[in-house]
Write a protein that holds these residues in place. Structure first.
Motif, PDB file in Angstrom:
ATOM      1  N   PRO A 298      29.386  31.641  50.218  1.00  0.00           N
ATOM      2  CA  PRO A 298      30.689  32.374  49.677  1.00  0.00           C
ATOM      3  C   PRO A 298      31.443  32.080  48.523  1.00  0.00           C
ATOM      4  O   PRO A 298      30.869  31.242  48.191  1.00  0.00           O
ATOM      5  N   ALA A 299      31.680  33.692  48.068  1.00  0.00           N
ATOM      6  CA  ALA A 299      31.851  32.851  46.864  1.00  0.00           C
ATOM      7  C   ALA A 299      33.928  34.244  46.374  1.00  0.00           C
ATOM      8  O   ALA A 299      33.751  35.831  47.296  1.00  0.00           O
ATOM      9  N   VAL A 300      34.412  34.103  45.692  1.00  0.00           N
ATOM     10  CA  VAL A 300      35.629  34.713  46.035  1.00  0.00           C
ATOM     11  C   VAL A 300      35.731  34.913  44.057  1.00  0.00           C
ATOM     12  O   VAL A 300      36.150  33.966  43.034  1.00  0.00           O
ATOM     13  N   LEU A 301      35.743  36.271  43.877  1.00  0.00           N
ATOM     14  CA  LEU A 301      35.973  36.652  42.065  1.00  0.00           C
ATOM     15  C   LEU A 301      37.522  36.568  41.975  1.00  0.00           C
ATOM     16  O   LEU A 301      37.806  37.614  42.192  1.00  0.00           O
ATOM     17  N   LEU A 302      37.703  35.788  40.981  1.00  0.00           N
ATOM     18  CA  LEU A 302      39.510  36.288  41.011  1.00  0.00           C
ATOM     19  C   LEU A 302      39.318  37.183  39.895  1.00  0.00           C
ATOM     20  O   LEU A 302      38.793  36.963  38.500  1.00  0.00           O
ATOM     21  N   VAL A 303      40.163  37.976  39.365  1.00  0.00           N
ATOM     22  CA  VAL A 303      40.518  39.117  38.637  1.00  0.00           C
ATOM     23  C   VAL A 303      41.554  38.615  37.446  1.00  0.00           C
ATOM     24  O   VAL A 303      42.953  39.301  38.676  1.00  0.00           O
ATOM     25  N   HIS A 304      41.841  38.192  36.409  1.00  0.00           N
ATOM     26  CA  HIS A 304      42.908  38.192  36.384  1.00  0.00           C
ATOM     27  C   HIS A 304      43.821  39.784  35.814  1.00  0.00           C
ATOM     28  O   HIS A 304      43.355  40.940  36.487  1.00  0.00           O
ATOM     29  N   GLY A 305      45.189  39.875  35.603  1.00  0.00           N
ATOM     30  CA  GLY A 305      46.195  40.794  35.139  1.00  0.00           C
ATOM     31  C   GLY A 305      46.392  41.241  34.007  1.00  0.00           C
ATOM     32  O   GLY A 305      45.059  40.775  33.634  1.00  0.00           O
ATOM     33  N   GLY A 306      47.014  42.196  33.430  1.00  0.00           N
ATOM     34  CA  GLY A 306      47.311  42.446  31.714  1.00  0.00           C
ATOM     35  C   GLY A 306      47.894  43.517  32.026  1.00  0.00           C
ATOM     36  O   GLY A 306      49.038  43.896  32.735  1.00  0.00           O
ATOM     37  N   PRO A 307      47.655  44.593  30.552  1.00  0.00           N
ATOM     38  CA  PRO A 307      46.867  44.326  29.346  1.00  0.00           C
ATOM     39  C   PRO A 307      47.358  43.002  28.908  1.00  0.00           C
ATOM     40  O   PRO A 307      49.172  42.937  28.783  1.00  0.00           O
ATOM     41  N   ILE A 308      46.618  42.020  28.289  1.00  0.00           N
ATOM     42  CA  ILE A 308      46.438  40.949  27.587  1.00  0.00           C
ATOM     43  C   ILE A 308      45.583  40.363  26.439  1.00  0.00           C
ATOM     44  O   ILE A 308      45.159  41.762  26.011  1.00  0.00           O
ATOM     45  N   PRO A 309      46.494  41.041  25.133  1.00  0.00           N
ATOM     46  CA  PRO A 309      46.140  41.098  23.881  1.00  0.00           C
ATOM     47  C   PRO A 309      44.388  40.493  23.275  1.00  0.00           C
ATOM     48  O   PRO A 309      44.479  39.288  24.526  1.00  0.00           O
ATOM     49  N   ALA A 310      43.995  40.595  23.483  1.00  0.00           N
ATOM     50  CA  ALA A 310      42.559  40.911  22.644  1.00  0.00           C
ATOM     51  C   ALA A 310      42.354  39.152  22.306  1.00  0.00           C
ATOM     52  O   ALA A 310      41.272  38.703  22.436  1.00  0.00           O
ATOM     53  N   ALA A 311      43.036  38.935  21.124  1.00  0.00           N
ATOM     54  CA  ALA A 311      43.023  37.864  19.836  1.00  0.00           C
ATOM     55  C   ALA A 311      43.554  36.635  21.178  1.00  0.00           C
ATOM     56  O   ALA A 311      44.064  35.119  20.788  1.00  0.00           O
ATOM     57  N   THR A 312      44.167  36.825  22.339  1.00  0.00           N
ATOM     58  CA  THR A 312      44.991  35.767  23.342  1.00  0.00           C
ATOM     59  C   THR A 312      43.456  34.599  23.512  1.00  0.00           C
ATOM     60  O   THR A 312      42.297  35.262  23.838  1.00  0.00           O
ATOM     61  N   ARG A 313      44.168  33.128  23.338  1.00  0.00           N
ATOM     62  CA  ARG A 313      43.342  32.049  23.439  1.00  0.00           C
ATOM     63  C   ARG A 313      44.374  31.164  23.586  1.00  0.00           C
ATOM     64  O   ARG A 313      45.770  31.086  23.977  1.00  0.00           O
ATOM     65  N   PRO A 314      44.095  30.447  24.875  1.00  0.00           N
ATOM     66  CA  PRO A 314      42.609  30.490  25.671  1.00  0.00           C
ATOM     67  C   PRO A 314      42.856  31.814  26.203  1.00  0.00           C
ATOM     68  O   PRO A 314      43.722  32.279  26.226  1.00  0.00           O
ATOM     69  N   THR A 315      41.607  32.301  26.779  1.00  0.00           N
ATOM     70  CA  THR A 315      41.239  33.247  27.415  1.00  0.00           C
ATOM     71  C   THR A 315      41.129  32.939  29.177  1.00  0.00           C
ATOM     72  O   THR A 315      41.412  32.153  29.349  1.00  0.00           O
ATOM     73  N   PRO A 316      41.989  34.276  29.982  1.00  0.00           N
ATOM     74  CA  PRO A 316      42.332  34.230  31.094  1.00  0.00           C
ATOM     75  C   PRO A 316      41.071  32.875  31.934  1.00  0.00           C
ATOM     76  O   PRO A 316      41.637  32.121  33.491  1.00  0.00           O
ATOM     77  N   ARG A 317      39.937  32.749  32.341  1.00  0.00           N
ATOM     78  CA  ARG A 317      39.094  32.129  32.463  1.00  0.00           C
ATOM     79  C   ARG A 317      39.548  30.645  32.368  1.00  0.00           C
ATOM     80  O   ARG A 317      38.757  29.766  33.435  1.00  0.00           O
ATOM     81  N   ASP A 318      40.387  30.362  31.893  1.00  0.00           N
ATOM     82  CA  ASP A 318      40.839  28.534  30.926  1.00  0.00           C
ATOM     83  C   ASP A 318      42.455  28.641  31.370  1.00  0.00           C
ATOM     84  O   ASP A 318      43.028  27.781  31.408  1.00  0.00           O
TER      85      ASP A 318
END
Length: 502
Positions: A298-318
């Protein structure tokens, strides 16, 4: 001697400052409540040519006639635009600019760009020339002020007065671009944030941490912040508190934003649990953290919040928090998936929902995933994206989770697509298990959306488990290294994965 120049927002005039002005004068200050051309008792002076430049000139002339050596100029809502325009022309007269529950105007951008209601923005920014009475925008109806800001804390008589004395706003004051000079950037500033309207110091610090260049100036030594636990019109709802804040701001007091030297932004600090690293596979916008198994899981898909600026680094999956949850799920035998969706602006919820739906299909189609056993887990501002799945849960969706979620539009977000209202959607969730992690030290405006959702869930007898973390903050997984926070994460992950294994 300090002089306070108090500049009102849209539809209001100098009258709105009466109680604050009286208190400031009692403290020994000079006070100039401003009624801009076309507002209050000066509404008959407005015409189709009344624009932002008119209001900048109003303030410039006033500043020229103030004798006090120190001028603190306060801009509420739209009022910050003429304030910045006038301060740029008379920077030597201004000792501090106070942004009262308003956004950060940008050079060349009209005031209307900061209005949260994107449908209203688009309508009023239509390039067609206004005709007849279209050169002015009628004030809100008595029950329509929420579009422009939270009315929390306003007594009934104050709200009635706000409606009774409101004047139409000359359209061109909101649509003419603001031109800033370099002189403004060097002036000391204070931001006063009204938490019931959705603005908090924590949110400002988060945006600074994301690396948004628009917020870099907020870390300068001359910039301070205060919070008021009230709605968008504190001069009516909390005049005593606002007066104290203005006097403190004039003295240079307030909270200063910015990480200490060498300190990481809060969202990049280590996860509060030690979780072993798992093999990770990256496909498009989705990362899969894999359990030790030879069969589909089975899988759990994690959905981050926001709004987050497009230029944000690292991106949420990191980000350590999301990676920590994904690894924990993998340790319990589920694939921990994270999606980088594109919620960069309040108008992006539709696009972000598409990204989440595409990520779900990608995860379900992966050979390492049992596509009939999926959980979706939403964080912070991503909580609104849960509505689609609550409204029509597919049979393979075994659980929806939400951690410190925003479960309804915040007061300063304006009107939004009713599709993104989990409180309305939960009535269709049936027996779908829902796990909500609620923090005790939440921003009041966000906490109100959670309570609204839980009340709606109770009314329809939805299957909701609430995990309370009384002494934790929004984003607690990298902020609050306390036992109750660790216990909450452990309990939440085990609950979600448990629903997948049952």
């Amino acid at each position: 001697m300090t002089a306070f120049v108090l500049v009102p927002g849209s539809f209001t005039g100098g009258w709105i400052w009466q109680e604050v002005a009286d208190r400031l004068r009692a403290s020994g200050a000079e006070v100039y409540p401003v009624t801009l051309t076309g507002a209050g008792d000066r509404r008959r002076l407005a015409g189709a040519g009344t624009d932002l430049e008119t209001h900048i000139e109003d303030l410039t002339q006033l500043i020229d006639h103030v004798d006090a050596p120190e001028v603190v100029i306060v801009g509420h809502d739209y009022g910050i635009h003429p304030v910045l325009g006038a301060a740029g022309r008379r920077p030597e007269r201004i000792s501090r600019i106070v942004y009262l529950d308003t956004g950060l105007p940008q050079d060349g951008v009209p005031a209307l760009a900061l209005v949260p209601d994107h449908e209203l923005r688009d309508r009023l920014l239509d390039p067609a020339e206004p005709t007849g009475d279209d050169w002015r925008i009628p004030p809100p109806s008595p029950d329509g002020w929420q579009i422009w800001g939270s009315t929390a804390g306003l007594p009934a008589e104050a709200l009635s007065k706000l409606s009774r004395l409101a004047a139409p706003q000359p359209r061109a004051t909101l649509t003419r671009p603001l031109r800033l000079t370099g002189a403004v950037s060097g002036l000391p500033t204070t931001g006063v944030l009204c938490t019931a309207n959705g603005s908090t110091i924590a949110r400002v610090e988060a945006m600074v941490g994301f690396g948004d260049p628009r917020f870099k100036a907020l870390t300068e030594p001359g910039v301070t912040f205060f919070e008021l636990d009230t709605g968008h019109w504190p001069m009516l709802s909390a005049p005593d508190e606002l007066t104290r804040v203005l006097l403190a701001a004039a003295a240079g007091e307030g909270h200063r934003v910015g990480a200490r030297s060498g300190e990481q932004p809060s969202h990049l600090r280590p996860f509060l649990l030690d979780v072993a690293e798992r093999p990770r596979v990256r496909t498009g916008r989705v990362d899969l953290h894999l359990p030790e198994a030879e069969h589909p899981c089975p899988a759990v898909l994690l959905v981050h919040g926001g709004p987050i600026p497009a230029a944000t680094r690292p991106t949420p999956r990191d980000w350590p928090s999301l990676v920590g949850y994904a690894r924990f799920a993998a340790a319990l035998g589920a694939v921990g998936a994270i999606v980088d969706h594109r919620l960069h602006d309040l108008a992006d919820y539709g696009r972000a929902a598409e990204d989440v739906a595409e990520a779900v299909e990608l995860v379900r189609a992966d050979r390492r995933v049992d596509g009939e056993r999926i959980a979706l887990w939403f964080f912070s501002g991503g909580g609104l994206l849960a509505a689609d799945w609550l409204a029509a849960p597919p049979p393979w969706l075994r659980c929806v989770a939400a951690t410190y979620p925003v479960l309804g539009p915040l007061p300063n977000w304006g009107s939004m697509d009713p599709r993104f209202r989990p409180s309305a959607a939960v009535g269709s969730a049936g027996g779908l298990p829902i796990v909500v992690t609620r923090v005790g030290l939440e921003a009041p405006a966000i906490a109100a959306t959670v309570e609204e959702f839980l009340a709606a869930a109770a009314d329809c007898k939805a299957d909701v488990e609430v995990i309370d973390v009384p002494n934790a903050h929004h984003g607690f997984e990298t902020l609050d290294r306390i036992d109750e926070a660790r216990d909450a994460v452990d309990r939440a992950v085990r609950a979600v994965v448990g629903h997948l294994q049952g």
